[in-house]
Design a protein around this motif. Sequence first.
Motif, PDB file in Angstrom:
ATOM      1  N   PHE A  60     -29.048 -11.769 -26.404  1.00  0.00           N
ATOM      2  CA  PHE A  60     -29.307 -13.087 -26.979  1.00  0.00           C
ATOM      3  C   PHE A  60     -30.379 -13.023 -28.049  1.00  0.00           C
ATOM      4  N   VAL A 101     -26.560 -16.944 -27.021  1.00  0.00           N
ATOM      5  CA  VAL A 101     -26.104 -15.821 -26.209  1.00  0.00           C
ATOM      6  C   VAL A 101     -24.795 -15.280 -26.770  1.00  0.00           C
ATOM      7  N   ASP A 108     -19.930 -16.667 -28.495  1.00  0.00           N
ATOM      8  CA  ASP A 108     -21.351 -16.933 -28.672  1.00  0.00           C
ATOM      9  C   ASP A 108     -21.587 -18.361 -28.195  1.00  0.00           C
TER      10      ASP A 108
END
Length: 141
Positions: A60, A101, A108
């Motif tokens: 992340f 993330v 994502d």
Amino acid sequence: MTVTNSRTRTVMTASFVAAGIAGLLGTAAQPAAAAAPAPLAVPCVQKVAVVNNGGFVINFQITTRDGALSAPTDDYPINQWRLVDLTSTPLAEGADVRPLVHATAGDDVLGNVFVSYCANGQTATYTASGTTLDYSVTLLT
């Protein structure tokens, strides 16, 4: 004053009415009020952690409301976590931040809420749960 032309009378009357309304409302010479600054997101933290509770590998980055990004963490599997100390990033103190993330071979996903960056030693912990193409990143309360 005597006005003989009906067109002139209409223009003058409209001007006087507009000036009178502006004077009554107090808007003629006053500048517009500046917008109040947005309140800080809650909680205010120095560190952001993401626990991987999903059946996939993640990393992340920290992102701000205006899209600035920190460097990404290393990749890590289920049942592990990583922590980013915001003092080690180029992000400005006072910025609202949240994790972005990245699931390996997946989507994502942004954290569900922003927190504010304050150099106070506190940590906001998020969990990433689900599958590579269908997961959420949620702040623990």
